[in-house]
Design a protein around this motif. Structure first.
Motif, PDB file in Angstrom:
ATOM      1  N   ALA A  35       0.810  -1.219   0.000  1.00  0.00           N
ATOM      2  CA  ALA A  35       0.000   0.000   0.000  1.00  0.00           C
ATOM      3  C   ALA A  35       0.842   1.267   0.000  1.00  0.00           C
ATOM      4  O   ALA A  35       0.323   2.351  -0.296  1.00  0.00           O
ATOM      5  N   ALA A  36       2.121   1.154   0.316  1.00  0.00           N
ATOM      6  CA  ALA A  36       2.979   2.335   0.382  1.00  0.00           C
ATOM      7  C   ALA A  36       3.085   3.010  -0.981  1.00  0.00           C
ATOM      8  O   ALA A  36       3.120   2.348  -2.026  1.00  0.00           O
ATOM      9  N   LEU A  37       3.135   4.326  -0.968  1.00  0.00           N
ATOM     10  CA  LEU A  37       3.438   5.053  -2.194  1.00  0.00           C
ATOM     11  C   LEU A  37       4.913   4.834  -2.536  1.00  0.00           C
ATOM     12  O   LEU A  37       5.731   4.553  -1.655  1.00  0.00           O
ATOM     13  N   PRO A  38       5.290   4.923  -3.807  1.00  0.00           N
ATOM     14  CA  PRO A  38       6.697   4.713  -4.164  1.00  0.00           C
ATOM     15  C   PRO A  38       7.627   5.598  -3.344  1.00  0.00           C
ATOM     16  O   PRO A  38       7.363   6.794  -3.147  1.00  0.00           O
ATOM     17  N   ALA A  39       8.713   5.022  -2.874  1.00  0.00           N
ATOM     18  CA  ALA A  39       9.664   5.769  -2.040  1.00  0.00           C
ATOM     19  C   ALA A  39      10.399   6.834  -2.834  1.00  0.00           C
ATOM     20  O   ALA A  39      10.866   7.833  -2.269  1.00  0.00           O
ATOM     21  N   ILE A  40      10.528   6.641  -4.137  1.00  0.00           N
ATOM     22  CA  ILE A  40      11.153   7.633  -5.010  1.00  0.00           C
ATOM     23  C   ILE A  40      10.307   7.733  -6.271  1.00  0.00           C
ATOM     24  O   ILE A  40       9.819   6.730  -6.784  1.00  0.00           O
ATOM     25  N   GLU A  41      10.092   8.953  -6.738  1.00  0.00           N
ATOM     26  CA  GLU A  41       9.178   9.144  -7.864  1.00  0.00           C
ATOM     27  C   GLU A  41       9.559  10.400  -8.624  1.00  0.00           C
ATOM     28  O   GLU A  41      10.138  11.343  -8.071  1.00  0.00           O
ATOM     29  N   SER A  42       9.226  10.405  -9.911  1.00  0.00           N
ATOM     30  CA  SER A  42       9.383  11.570 -10.776  1.00  0.00           C
ATOM     31  C   SER A  42      10.815  12.112 -10.755  1.00  0.00           C
ATOM     32  O   SER A  42      11.052  13.286 -10.486  1.00  0.00           O
ATOM     33  N   VAL A 354      14.860   2.681 -10.228  1.00  0.00           N
ATOM     34  CA  VAL A 354      15.141   3.830 -11.088  1.00  0.00           C
ATOM     35  C   VAL A 354      16.649   3.940 -11.291  1.00  0.00           C
ATOM     36  O   VAL A 354      17.419   3.904 -10.310  1.00  0.00           O
ATOM     37  N   TYR A 355      17.056   4.074 -12.553  1.00  0.00           N
ATOM     38  CA  TYR A 355      18.472   4.093 -12.905  1.00  0.00           C
ATOM     39  C   TYR A 355      18.812   5.361 -13.693  1.00  0.00           C
ATOM     40  O   TYR A 355      17.935   5.987 -14.311  1.00  0.00           O
ATOM     41  N   LEU A 356      20.092   5.696 -13.696  1.00  0.00           N
ATOM     42  CA  LEU A 356      20.615   6.799 -14.494  1.00  0.00           C
ATOM     43  C   LEU A 356      21.639   6.247 -15.473  1.00  0.00           C
ATOM     44  O   LEU A 356      22.591   5.565 -15.075  1.00  0.00           O
ATOM     45  N   PHE A 357      21.444   6.561 -16.759  1.00  0.00           N
ATOM     46  CA  PHE A 357      22.375   6.123 -17.805  1.00  0.00           C
ATOM     47  C   PHE A 357      23.130   7.329 -18.333  1.00  0.00           C
ATOM     48  O   PHE A 357      22.530   8.349 -18.689  1.00  0.00           O
ATOM     49  N   ASP A 358      24.443   7.211 -18.386  1.00  0.00           N
ATOM     50  CA  ASP A 358      25.321   8.241 -18.938  1.00  0.00           C
ATOM     51  C   ASP A 358      25.892   7.707 -20.247  1.00  0.00           C
ATOM     52  O   ASP A 358      26.718   6.781 -20.242  1.00  0.00           O
ATOM     53  N   ALA A 359      25.445   8.277 -21.365  1.00  0.00           N
ATOM     54  CA  ALA A 359      25.874   7.775 -22.672  1.00  0.00           C
ATOM     55  C   ALA A 359      27.347   8.044 -22.924  1.00  0.00           C
ATOM     56  O   ALA A 359      28.024   7.252 -23.592  1.00  0.00           O
ATOM     57  N   ASN A 360      27.857   9.161 -22.416  1.00  0.00           N
ATOM     58  CA  ASN A 360      29.267   9.486 -22.657  1.00  0.00           C
ATOM     59  C   ASN A 360      30.186   8.505 -21.941  1.00  0.00           C
ATOM     60  O   ASN A 360      31.208   8.079 -22.483  1.00  0.00           O
ATOM     61  N   ARG A 361      29.821   8.130 -20.731  1.00  0.00           N
ATOM     62  CA  ARG A 361      30.635   7.191 -19.957  1.00  0.00           C
ATOM     63  C   ARG A 361      30.203   5.746 -20.167  1.00  0.00           C
ATOM     64  O   ARG A 361      30.886   4.833 -19.702  1.00  0.00           O
ATOM     65  N   GLN A 362      29.054   5.562 -20.822  1.00  0.00           N
ATOM     66  CA  GLN A 362      28.475   4.233 -20.996  1.00  0.00           C
ATOM     67  C   GLN A 362      28.322   3.536 -19.635  1.00  0.00           C
ATOM     68  O   GLN A 362      28.679   2.356 -19.463  1.00  0.00           O
ATOM     69  N   SER A 363      27.750   4.291 -18.675  1.00  0.00           N
ATOM     70  CA  SER A 363      27.600   3.770 -17.319  1.00  0.00           C
ATOM     71  C   SER A 363      26.141   3.810 -16.892  1.00  0.00           C
ATOM     72  O   SER A 363      25.359   4.652 -17.352  1.00  0.00           O
ATOM     73  N   VAL A 364      25.785   2.898 -15.993  1.00  0.00           N
ATOM     74  CA  VAL A 364      24.445   2.840 -15.414  1.00  0.00           C
ATOM     75  C   VAL A 364      24.583   2.829 -13.902  1.00  0.00           C
ATOM     76  O   VAL A 364      25.350   2.026 -13.348  1.00  0.00           O
ATOM     77  N   ASN A 365      23.848   3.711 -13.221  1.00  0.00           N
ATOM     78  CA  ASN A 365      23.879   3.776 -11.767  1.00  0.00           C
ATOM     79  C   ASN A 365      22.465   3.716 -11.210  1.00  0.00           C
ATOM     80  O   ASN A 365      21.543   4.333 -11.764  1.00  0.00           O
ATOM     81  N   LEU A 366      22.308   2.981 -10.126  1.00  0.00           N
ATOM     82  CA  LEU A 366      21.017   2.905  -9.455  1.00  0.00           C
ATOM     83  C   LEU A 366      20.760   4.195  -8.691  1.00  0.00           C
ATOM     84  O   LEU A 366      21.599   4.636  -7.892  1.00  0.00           O
ATOM     85  N   ILE A 367      19.583   4.799  -8.930  1.00  0.00           N
ATOM     86  CA  ILE A 367      19.187   5.997  -8.185  1.00  0.00           C
ATOM     87  C   ILE A 367      18.414   5.605  -6.930  1.00  0.00           C
ATOM     88  O   ILE A 367      18.639   6.130  -5.847  1.00  0.00           O
ATOM     89  N   GLY A 368      17.489   4.678  -7.059  1.00  0.00           N
ATOM     90  CA  GLY A 368      16.716   4.263  -5.898  1.00  0.00           C
ATOM     91  C   GLY A 368      15.703   3.201  -6.251  1.00  0.00           C
ATOM     92  O   GLY A 368      15.400   2.962  -7.426  1.00  0.00           O
ATOM     93  N   ARG A 369      15.173   2.555  -5.233  1.00  0.00           N
ATOM     94  CA  ARG A 369      14.148   1.525  -5.401  1.00  0.00           C
ATOM     95  C   ARG A 369      12.809   2.076  -4.950  1.00  0.00           C
ATOM     96  O   ARG A 369      12.700   2.713  -3.901  1.00  0.00           O
ATOM     97  N   GLU A 370      11.787   1.816  -5.762  1.00  0.00           N
ATOM     98  CA  GLU A 370      10.479   2.390  -5.488  1.00  0.00           C
ATOM     99  C   GLU A 370       9.787   1.738  -4.292  1.00  0.00           C
ATOM    100  O   GLU A 370       9.064   2.399  -3.551  1.00  0.00           O
ATOM    101  N   TYR A 371       9.982   0.436  -4.119  1.00  0.00           N
ATOM    102  CA  TYR A 371       9.358  -0.288  -3.006  1.00  0.00           C
ATOM    103  C   TYR A 371      10.448  -1.039  -2.232  1.00  0.00           C
ATOM    104  O   TYR A 371      10.566  -2.264  -2.311  1.00  0.00           O
ATOM    105  N   PRO A 372      11.260  -0.336  -1.476  1.00  0.00           N
ATOM    106  CA  PRO A 372      12.415  -0.973  -0.830  1.00  0.00           C
ATOM    107  C   PRO A 372      12.041  -2.004   0.230  1.00  0.00           C
ATOM    108  O   PRO A 372      12.873  -2.842   0.587  1.00  0.00           O
ATOM    109  N   THR A 373      10.815  -1.971   0.741  1.00  0.00           N
ATOM    110  CA  THR A 373      10.421  -2.936   1.770  1.00  0.00           C
ATOM    111  C   THR A 373       9.801  -4.203   1.187  1.00  0.00           C
ATOM    112  O   THR A 373       9.441  -5.107   1.947  1.00  0.00           O
TER     113      THR A 373
END
Length: 645
Positions: A35-42, A354-373
């Motif tokens: 029932a929790a709203l996403p922990a990270i959004e938009s 939610v992830y962040l992709f950097d095309a110049n570095r060709q890297s992917v980093n995790l920003i956060g999980r929407e339902y961490p529990t």
């Protein structure tokens, strides 16, 4: 992305779209986790790609965070006093928070949900309310789509809203200062103006007008101090829509429903000629860059797909899909040059990351999980089931099956979506997943009248409200029963909004299928509903809302006697099982009165009914406490009247 196929029964072939883990859960996750709203959004990326902003929800309250990609926090804004819906960047230094407020505005007849925009300077940490003051009297919190741009070299926000003067309304453009929020009248419209096309430098290059009585829609281009007509149509219900600029600033992208289906094309601002965009599906949507230009199209069919015009961009997206096999990927915000991209992933035991992709570095980093529990094993498997309606129409639905149980003789919850011109998607559905975690199969049929699956399916629903739109649901139940997937004696129906009506209609108009029903914010009395639509929407010949509902209900006026014959509150003598009604008292879409009418009628008839009133809740289950109460009440009701074992 590859899609794995399997058979859940001899007659029910299905494609796995969201896979759960194979091991059975020793103990289901708590209802609170679903029932929790996403922990990270938009999550939004600044124009230069250096900074992120997002909504963060926690036990301490809601906040909007702006931070450098290195992790350095720039500003934290407490938004626990409002319903923050999204954020976007208006400049490298300014984040805009879009919230909704439930209020009655001046010049309006009743309360409603309206937008509020707060502009945060992430360097000075000052916050300004957009259009708190303006050159004219305006309907604040009733904005059209914003345009991020500049004026004389300085960043500004161009907002569309209504100016109110001498009891007359014009739809105008205001230029909003990002530091103090003041609005200055930038473009004056006319009474029938309903949209504008604004370049980033503030030049208003086109506008559309619409006459609600005649259905006359016009697209006009700016020529000096006047306007030149580029395109006209007469459509009382489905006029064309402008989607901003096309592949250059010299063309306008237009979407139009034609006999052959939905068409996307560009219209030249110079001579009005039409330029085909390509062979696109009816559920296509446009992908744009920071300049507002179309750089690709997406398609949401069973899953989401993307076609980016730049081969390098498309190659990067395909690499992301290969790097996260078994996931559904959804493209999010980008930097202006598209080198930095936010995207979401669901599946394989992941309810959303939610992830962040950097095309110049060709890297992917995790920003956060929407339902961490929610642990991976709490995500049940979602599959597509295809079946035929009684009249032969090809249909399909999404089936969520409980983890750790074979797909045989399961108790079933049918969960029709709202709208009705809406749809379900293949990704993580918190409500369906919560019920599946308690041992139920959950079926979300894409019945006739659903949108986003082709014009033919949508139009097949016209005139079928409470008729074939309803039996499409029970035809799916019969298909699953014949395949041995579900136990036909253990079926209940749960839905919200139009789905709430369908739940009540399942107990009254389509008897013998369901042993219980839960209606959340549902319609029960169509004559009362149509009277409300008339009162709120104005005269019938201008009232597009009335025309919309008349088309689905198959009536020519809002007083047709057939409306009573399709109203569950007037058919309560047919109900032979318990009904749970849940409704927010602040619902401005389907008034709380609709559930009160149903409860009163059932009690007078001696039927088993309960009404759970959610104080302070709107139509959308916005608030965590009332959302949890709704979900808990629903599952407790199902477990009592349709035990999962």
């Amino acid at each position: 992305m590859s899609i794995r196929y399997f058979c859940i029964a001899v007659a029910a072939a299905s494609a796995t779209l969201l896979g759960g883990v194979a091991a059975a859960q020793a103990q289901p996750a708590p209802i609170e986790a679903y029932a929790a709203l996403p922990a990270i959004e938009s999550v939004a990326v600044s124009p230069d790609g250096s900074t992120l902003a997002y909504i963060r929800r926690s036990g301490d309250g809601d906040a909007v965070i702006a931070q450098a990609r290195t992790g350095e926090a720039l500003v934290t804004i407490d938004v626990s006093d409002r319903v923050a819906r999204s954020v976007f960047w208006a400049s490298p230094d300014h984040v805009v928070i879009s919230s909704t407020v439930n209020t009655k505005l001046p010049y309006t007849t009743s309360p409603g949900l309206y937008e509020q925009l707060d502009i945060v300077n992430v360097r000075t940490r000052r916050v300004a309310r957009a259009l708190r003051s303006a050159d004219k009297a305006i309907l604040t919190a009733n904005f059209g789509p914003p345009t991020v741009g500049t004026y004389r070299g300085e960043p500004v926000l161009y907002l569309r809203t209504y100016t109110v003067e001498n009891d007359a309304y014009t739809y105008d453009v205001y230029r909003v200062d990002l530091d103090d929020g003041r609005g200055r009248l930038h473009q004056v419209g006319a009474e029938d103006t309903n949209s504008y096309l604004v370049r980033k430098d503030g030049e208003v290059v086109a506008r559309t007008t619409y006459d609600g009585e005649t259905g006359l829609w016009r697209l006009l281009a700016r020529t000096g101090s006047g306007w030149r007509e580029l395109m006209t149509r007469r459509e009382l219900l489905d006029p064309p829509a402008t989607l901003g600029f096309g592949r250059s600033h010299d063309v306008i992208l237009v979407s139009e429903d034609r006999p052959e289906g939905r068409v996307l094309f560009e219209v030249s601002l110079v001579d009005g000629s039409e330029i085909p965009v390509g062979d696109l599906g009816e559920s296509a949507f446009v992908i744009k860059n920071g300049e507002g230009l179309m750089v690709g199209v997406g398609e949401e069919d069973l899953t989401q797909s993307y076609n980016l015009f730049d081969p390098a961009l498309q190659a990067n997206w395909e690499k992301l899909q290969l790097g996260l096999p078994g996931r559904l990927l959804f493209m999010g915000d980008t930097s202006d040059d598209l080198s930095t991209l936010v995207f979401r992933a669901e599946g394989a035991g992941d309810p959303g990351s939610v992830y962040l992709f950097d095309a110049n570095r060709q890297s992917v980093n995790l920003i956060g999980r929407e339902y961490p529990t929610l642990p991976p094993e709490a995500v049940a498997q979602v599959s597509v089931v295809r079946y035929k309606a009684a009249d032969g129409l090809d249909l399909f639905g999404y089936l969520t099956t409980p983890t750790g149980r074979p797909a045989r003789n399961l108790p079933l919850v049918v969960m029709p979506h709202g709208g009705p011109a809406s749809r379900d998607s293949a990704g993580f559905d918190w409500w369906a997943q919560a019920m599946a975690s308690r041992g139920y199969a959950v079926f979300q049929p894409q019945f006739r009248g659903s949108d986003g699956h082709g014009r033919a399916l949508l139009e097949a629903g016209y005139g079928e409200y409470g008729r074939k739109m309803q039996t499409d649901l029970s035809d799916g139940v019969r298909h699953l029963a014949a395949a041995g997937v579900i136990d036909p004696s253990k079926v209940c129906i749960v839905g919200a909004s139009y789905g709430g009506y369908a739940a009540l209609a399942g107990m009254t108009l389509d008897q013998g299928v369901y042993r219980c029903a839960v209606s959340v914010s549902g319609v029960s009395d169509l004559p009362v509903k149509m009277a409300t639509e008339r009162r709120e929407g104005g005269r019938a010949r201008f009232n597009s809302s009335l025309r919309y509902w008349q088309r689905f209900m198959g009536v020519e006026n809002d007083t047709d006697p057939i409306l009573a014959e399709l109203s569950p509150s007037r058919l309560v003598s047919r109900i032979d099982g318990p009904v749970l009604l849940i409704h927010g008292r602040q619902d401005t879409v389907v008034p709380f009165e609709q559930s009160e009418i149903m409860e009163r009628a059932m009690r007078q008839a001696g039927k088993d009914v309960e009404l759970v009133a959610l104080d302070g809740e709107d139509h959308y289950m916005t608030f965590p406490a009332t959302r949890l109460r709704m979900l808990t009440a629903t599952i407790e009701f199902l477990e009592e009247h349709n035990p999962p074992r």
